[in-house]
Design a protein around this motif. Structure first.
Motif, PDB file in Angstrom:
ATOM      1  N   ALA A   1      31.410  15.239  54.439  1.00  0.00           N
ATOM      2  CA  ALA A   1      29.982  15.397  54.745  1.00  0.00           C
ATOM      3  C   ALA A   1      29.341  16.319  53.722  1.00  0.00           C
ATOM      4  O   ALA A   1      29.993  17.198  53.158  1.00  0.00           O
ATOM      5  N   ASN A   2      28.063  16.074  53.511  1.00  0.00           N
ATOM      6  CA  ASN A   2      27.287  16.908  52.620  1.00  0.00           C
ATOM      7  C   ASN A   2      26.817  18.118  53.411  1.00  0.00           C
ATOM      8  O   ASN A   2      25.991  18.016  54.318  1.00  0.00           O
ATOM      9  N   LEU A   3      27.331  19.273  53.074  1.00  0.00           N
ATOM     10  CA  LEU A   3      27.050  20.480  53.851  1.00  0.00           C
ATOM     11  C   LEU A   3      25.571  20.847  53.791  1.00  0.00           C
ATOM     12  O   LEU A   3      24.993  21.306  54.783  1.00  0.00           O
ATOM     13  N   VAL A   4      24.969  20.645  52.624  1.00  0.00           N
ATOM     14  CA  VAL A   4      23.565  21.029  52.485  1.00  0.00           C
ATOM     15  C   VAL A   4      22.697  20.129  53.378  1.00  0.00           C
ATOM     16  O   VAL A   4      21.794  20.605  54.075  1.00  0.00           O
ATOM     17  N   ALA A   5      23.053  18.846  53.375  1.00  0.00           N
ATOM     18  CA  ALA A   5      22.300  17.929  54.227  1.00  0.00           C
ATOM     19  C   ALA A   5      22.477  18.299  55.691  1.00  0.00           C
ATOM     20  O   ALA A   5      21.520  18.296  56.470  1.00  0.00           O
ATOM     21  N   LEU A   6      23.718  18.658  56.056  1.00  0.00           N
ATOM     22  CA  LEU A   6      24.008  19.059  57.433  1.00  0.00           C
ATOM     23  C   LEU A   6      23.179  20.279  57.806  1.00  0.00           C
ATOM     24  O   LEU A   6      22.587  20.348  58.892  1.00  0.00           O
ATOM     25  N   ALA A   7      23.131  21.236  56.870  1.00  0.00           N
ATOM     26  CA  ALA A   7      22.392  22.466  57.134  1.00  0.00           C
ATOM     27  C   ALA A   7      20.905  22.149  57.289  1.00  0.00           C
ATOM     28  O   ALA A   7      20.235  22.661  58.192  1.00  0.00           O
ATOM     29  N   GLN A   8      20.427  21.298  56.400  1.00  0.00           N
ATOM     30  CA  GLN A   8      19.000  20.951  56.425  1.00  0.00           C
ATOM     31  C   GLN A   8      18.652  20.280  57.750  1.00  0.00           C
ATOM     32  O   GLN A   8      17.664  20.627  58.397  1.00  0.00           O
ATOM     33  N   GLN A   9      19.536  19.382  58.182  1.00  0.00           N
ATOM     34  CA  GLN A   9      19.296  18.655  59.427  1.00  0.00           C
ATOM     35  C   GLN A   9      19.294  19.616  60.612  1.00  0.00           C
ATOM     36  O   GLN A   9      18.441  19.562  61.474  1.00  0.00           O
ATOM     37  N   THR A  10      20.253  20.542  60.567  1.00  0.00           N
ATOM     38  CA  THR A  10      20.345  21.540  61.627  1.00  0.00           C
ATOM     39  C   THR A  10      19.069  22.379  61.666  1.00  0.00           C
ATOM     40  O   THR A  10      18.528  22.689  62.726  1.00  0.00           O
ATOM     41  N   TRP A  11      18.660  22.750  60.456  1.00  0.00           N
ATOM     42  CA  TRP A  11      17.444  23.583  60.339  1.00  0.00           C
ATOM     43  C   TRP A  11      16.242  22.834  60.949  1.00  0.00           C
ATOM     44  O   TRP A  11      15.491  23.393  61.728  1.00  0.00           O
ATOM     45  N   ASP A  12      16.124  21.560  60.610  1.00  0.00           N
ATOM     46  CA  ASP A  12      15.000  20.781  61.125  1.00  0.00           C
ATOM     47  C   ASP A  12      15.054  20.668  62.642  1.00  0.00           C
ATOM     48  O   ASP A  12      14.045  20.853  63.320  1.00  0.00           O
ATOM     49  N   ASP A  13      16.243  20.395  63.150  1.00  0.00           N
ATOM     50  CA  ASP A  13      16.413  20.299  64.607  1.00  0.00           C
ATOM     51  C   ASP A  13      16.014  21.605  65.271  1.00  0.00           C
ATOM     52  O   ASP A  13      15.372  21.637  66.309  1.00  0.00           O
ATOM     53  N   LEU A  14      16.451  22.681  64.620  1.00  0.00           N
ATOM     54  CA  LEU A  14      16.211  24.003  65.193  1.00  0.00           C
ATOM     55  C   LEU A  14      14.715  24.292  65.248  1.00  0.00           C
ATOM     56  O   LEU A  14      14.190  24.775  66.259  1.00  0.00           O
ATOM     57  N   LEU A  15      14.033  23.978  64.147  1.00  0.00           N
ATOM     58  CA  LEU A  15      12.598  24.228  64.116  1.00  0.00           C
ATOM     59  C   LEU A  15      11.890  23.358  65.139  1.00  0.00           C
ATOM     60  O   LEU A  15      10.948  23.794  65.788  1.00  0.00           O
ATOM     61  N   ALA A  16      12.388  22.123  65.275  1.00  0.00           N
ATOM     62  CA  ALA A  16      11.781  21.231  66.264  1.00  0.00           C
ATOM     63  C   ALA A  16      11.951  21.820  67.653  1.00  0.00           C
ATOM     64  O   ALA A  16      11.031  21.794  68.470  1.00  0.00           O
ATOM     65  N   ALA A  17      13.123  22.382  67.908  1.00  0.00           N
ATOM     66  CA  ALA A  17      13.391  22.980  69.209  1.00  0.00           C
ATOM     67  C   ALA A  17      12.516  24.213  69.407  1.00  0.00           C
ATOM     68  O   ALA A  17      12.029  24.476  70.497  1.00  0.00           O
TER      69      ALA A  17
END
Lengths: 765, 197
Positions: A579-595
């Protein structure tokens, strides 16, 4: 504390070298001593010999002189005798007979004269007494000879009254032939005057030289090989061998002189009247004998004249020479050497043996000492290399015999100080533990040893755990000699043990928590069910609904807390995919902000290398990122309050993610104030190595106040939190998950803000 | 909500049963059965034919997964399991049965609403797919029969394929039968003939 010393055979040549070093000087001394003794002894002996020889020749010259003196007296007595006088005054048969009788008596008594004669002025023998076989025999008148042509008659008749003629010492010649057996003779003559002063004849005494030579010989029986008697021409009167003697008497022996045999001695001899000379042929000691001056001394009126000599006193002489051959000269030394050589040999042999044993003994001792030193050294090296304190005390424990340097490290005191004041050991122990050691020491003679643990109270107040073991060291009779022991710093073990206990407790707690969290789901479900039913029943009553909403929030919080505990306590089950860690982090970040609705925050990606691809469980990594991001955003919260202080739990689980706004439809929603300031979180990545393999290093940094050293140290500990809310498990879970990916998570050293470093093994393509 | 569902519930906890009943009713559905264990649920399903089944897993007598297996076999309906547990074992067993949803307690009404909607839709899709598959299978079977019958005709009547096919069509329309039935008749006749000859 015994170390096996490897017994090494001493090689013989090593002993031999040592032995030579001992033996050579000693034997040299012994040889020198013996040589010294021999030398000094032989010097003394030689000096004595010289003296002796000098005395000898002196004595011999005196013997000769005194002998001749008597002869001259005898001659004068006869010449001036009354019988002869009366016969000259009155020549008659009777008076002649009286002279004959007197001469015979005289010859008989004296016994040293071969002939006693009276010759008239014509040279005719008038009276003659011969000594035959020690008996004086008158020669019959018909046998008397005419000797008027003989040199002694001619010489003597020329003399005046009181003068004596002495012939050279030679062999008697009878009838023109040398009389055999050889008859060495000295003739003494003096003129005879009658009362009227007329010269009437001469008296001649033939002195038997044998007697003189015999006396010389007798006196000469000393060390000397030979005593020679030489005449002024250097002929032997008495020589080393009969055939060398009387050379001047024989035409065939004309050259046989002392001078010819020993020219250098002769040279010396001519210079001095007495002296000694060393030559290769031996020691020669000589003295001149002047028989004529000796005679003149006997009577002042006498004038002794040598044969044909103008100056008889100086020209008529003999030389007595003693000759000590080189063998005799060295004889005493040789004799001494003969005696001392075996002694020296014995000494050298004894010395050799003695020094050999000494050398061996000393080598062995040296080796033993070296062995001991080696052993001591090894012991020291061992003791000093030990981290443990090796100690040894007297039997009563009051005095330290040895303490290894580790004492300095453990007690933080100088070991030398301890030797001086043994109570230091005890004093350093924590007061509560002191009795333990003194009691153990007291019981040691019975117990034979102790094994205790106590705390040290260090000068700066720190504590250190010491594991101290003592052993009784006894002699063969079982008496307590010493106490030896080892003291070891077990602080870290203790701490590790304490940590392990804590960890085990924590694990047990975790397990219990997991079970609890699990079981709580049913209870939470009941509570949730009741809450919803209750909400329906109080429809329209806003105050009651508000309370229910409050309860619902508490319910959510509890649920999330339990879920986290469960996640933390459960063994992570990873489904790894590249997995692409940066993409994972970015996705997590987006989810987090959405939450976090309306939260103003920005994730800055700072890395232009190829994106990090790692084999990870995406859910797990998202959880890791989420937990870190939550903290980062909340750190910024404290700074500039970019997100309103959330009343909702900060950390949520992804797969159980619920929308916080999704409350029961009739519940009032929370109004969240959104501030204008923006929180910035940096994410950077670089390639690196981890555990010898290629890896990716991700750094997540916020712009908050950063972590205090204590926080940095404890941030990954479970239940450690700086937040008012939060379970304190977020970072602990992150660490667990990263480590279960064989990665490493740590606190970075960014200058500003908190920085979390994640290192994960790279996916190998 | 287009059509009210006939819901059968099962949970060993009366309180939860009550909440489920209330919630479904509130959602506009009809709760036809509320069972305390798996066996009661299966029995109710066999008689009442519900259109939705919501069941706890851990229950006495018969657990939810076993019940789901029985229901799927004898009275198919979308089944949603609700449990406080989600260990590997349970999940594996649940996926082996035909459950349409798996919810982890605690759940709240919105969870149920979502899960019910999805489960019903999925079940519908499943049923459609199953029906389509059955149709396809039958069609294929009939084609095979027709081909065999055609073969028989071609052999005994000395016809070519075209002629055989046309004769069978004519016979079907004459006797008002399906082409497949005609094929069966031909094949049966052939079998009978083989028997006598």
């Amino acid at each position: 504390m015994s170390f096996p010393v490897v017994p090494s055979q001493i090689p013989w040549w090593a002993v031999a070298r040592r032995w030579l070093a001992l033996y050579l000087p000693l034997s040299a001394v012994a040889i020198a001593a013996v040589a010294g003794v021999v030398w000094s002894r032989s010097r003394v002996e030689e000096a004595l010999l010289r003296l002796n020889e000098r005395d000898l020749v002196s004595l011999q010259s005196e013997i000769i002189e005194s002998e001749l003196r008597v002869l001259v007296s005898d001659l004068m007595v006869l010449a001036e005798g009354a019988a002869l006088r009366s016969m000259l005054a009155d020549p008659s048969p009777a008076s002649e007979e009286a002279v004959r009788a007197e001469f015979r008596r005289f010859a008989q008594f004296r016994g040293v004269y071969d002939q006693v004669r009276f010759l008239n002025t014509q040279g005719q023998e008038v009276v003659r007494v011969n000594l035959v076989d020690d008996a004086a025999v008158l020669v019959a008148p018909q046998d008397l000879r005419w000797k008027g042509d003989r040199y002694y008659f001619v010489e003597t008749l020329r003399l005046e009254r009181g003068e004596v003629f002495v012939s050279p010492f030679d062999l008697n010649v009878e009838d023109g032939r040398i009389e055999q057996p050889l008859k060495p003779t000295i003739r003494f003559g003096t003129p005879v005057f009658d009362d009227r002063g007329r010269k009437r004849g001469i008296v001649v005494l033939n002195y038997l030289g044998d007697r003189l030579l015999y006396k010389l010989h007798r006196a000469g029986i000393t060390a000397a090989d030979h005593v020679y008697l030489l005449n002024p021409q250097g002929y032997w009167l008495k020589g080393p061998r009969p055939e060398l003697e009387w050379g001047f008497m024989y035409a065939s022996r004309r050259g046989e002189t002392f001078a010819r045999h020993y020219p250098e001695v002769w040279q010396e001899l001519r210079k001095q009247r007495a002296g000694a000379v060393d030559t290769p042929a031996g020691l020669f000691t000589w003295q001149y004998v002047h028989p004529l001056s000796a005679g003149s001394r006997a009577s002042a009126s006498l004038h002794v004249r040598g044969a044909r000599g103008k100056d008889p006193a100086s020209s008529y002489y003999w030389v007595i020479v003693s000759h000590v051959g080189p063998k005799i000269l060295t004889a005493s030394r040789d004799r001494l050497l003969g005696v001392l050589s075996p002694v020296l040999g014995g000494i050298l042999v004894l010395l050799g043996g003695g020094t050999w044993f000494l050398a061996r003994y000393r080598m062995e001792r040296q080796q033993a000492v070296r062995g001991l030193r080696e052993q001591e050294l090894r012991f020291r090296q061992l003791a000093e290399a030990l981290d443990e304190v090796f100690w040894m005390t007297t039997a009563d424990g009051t005095r330290f015999l040895y303490v290894s340097p580790a004492f300095g490290l453990l007690w933080e005191r100088d070991p030398a100080e301890l030797i001086a004041s043994p109570q230091l050991w005890q004093e350093a122990i924590h007061p509560e533990d002191r009795a333990q050691r003194s009691e153990a020491l007291r019981r040691l003679p019975q117990s034979g040893g102790f094994d205790i643990e106590y705390r040290l109270l260090l000068p700066d107040g720190r504590q250190r755990w010491i594991w101290d073991r003592g052993f009784a060291v006894r002699d063969e009779q079982g008496r307590l000699l010493r106490v030896a022991g080892l003291a070891e710093d077990v602080t870290s073990q203790r701490e590790a043990q304490e940590r392990r206990v804590a960890t085990e407790r924590l694990a047990a707690i975790g397990e219990a928590m997991a079970g609890l969290a699990h079981e709580s789901r049913n209870a939470l479900q009941r509570s949730q069910a009741v809450l919803e039913m209750l909400a329906r029943r109080v429809q329209g009553r806003d105050d009651a609904l508000e309370l229910i909403a409050e309860l619902q929030r508490a319910q959510y919080y509890l649920r999330d807390l339990y879920e986290q505990v469960r996640t933390f306590a459960a063994t992570p089950v990873l489904r790894r995919v590249p997995a692409n860690l940066v993409a994972l982090a970015q996705q997590t970040w987006d989810d987090l902000l959405a939450a976090r609705n309306g939260c103003h925050a920005r994730l800055l990606l700072e890395g232009d290398q190829p994106v990090p691809i790692c084999s990870v469980d995406p859910h797990a990594m998202q959880q890791v990122f989420r937990n870190i991001f939550e903290n980062a955003i909340e750190a910024a919260d404290g700074q500039a309050n970019p997100c309103a202080p959330s009343t909702l739990p900060a950390v949520r689980c992804s797969h159980q993610s619920t929308d916080h706004e999704r409350t029961p439809h009739s519940m009032p929603t929370m109004v969240v104030q959104t501030p204008s300031t923006e929180a910035v979180v940096h994410l950077s990545w670089t390639a690196c190595e981890h555990a010898g393999r290629p890896a990716w290093r991700l750094a997540i940094r916020d712009e908050g106040p950063g972590l205090s050293p204590e926080q940095a140290q404890r941030i990954f500990d479970p239940f450690f939190t700086t937040k008012v809310r939060g379970t304190g498990l977020g970072m602990a879970i992150a660490r667990r998950l990263v480590e279960s990916h064989q990665g490493r998570i740590s606190v970075g050293d960014a200058a500003a803000g908190a920085e979390i470093i994640i290192v994960l093994p790279a996916e190998v393509s | 909500m287009t059509e009210p569902l006939r819901v059968a519930l099962a949970d060993d906890e009366p309180l939860i049963r009550r909440w489920l009943e209330e919630t479904f009713r509130d959602m506009g559905h009809l709760v036809v059965a509320s069972a305390a264990n798996g066996r009661e649920l299966v029995e109710a399903c066999l008689t009442l034919r519900p259109t939705l089944v919501v069941s706890d897993i851990r229950m006495p007598v018969l657990d939810g997964i076993e019940a789901a297996l029985a229901i799927a076999r004898d009275a198919p309906a979308p089944i949603i399991l609700v449990s406080a547990y989600h260990d590997e074992d349970l999940i594996a067993r649940a996926t082996a049965s035909q459950v349409m949803g798996y919810l982890i307690k605690p759940i709240e009404r919105p969870d149920l609403e979502t899960a019910v909607a999805i489960a019903c839709r999925r079940f519908q899709q499943l049923c459609d797919a199953q029906r389509a598959a059955a149709d396809l299978a039958r069609t294929l079977e009939e084609r095979k029969l027709i081909e065999r019958a055609k073969g028989v005709l071609m052999k005994h009547a000395h016809l070519d394929e075209e002629q055989a096919h046309r004769r069978m069509q004519r016979m079907a329309s004459d006797t008002n039968r399906k082409l497949a039935d005609v094929a069966r008749l031909i094949l049966a006749a052939q079998e009978a003939r083989d028997l006598f000859s």
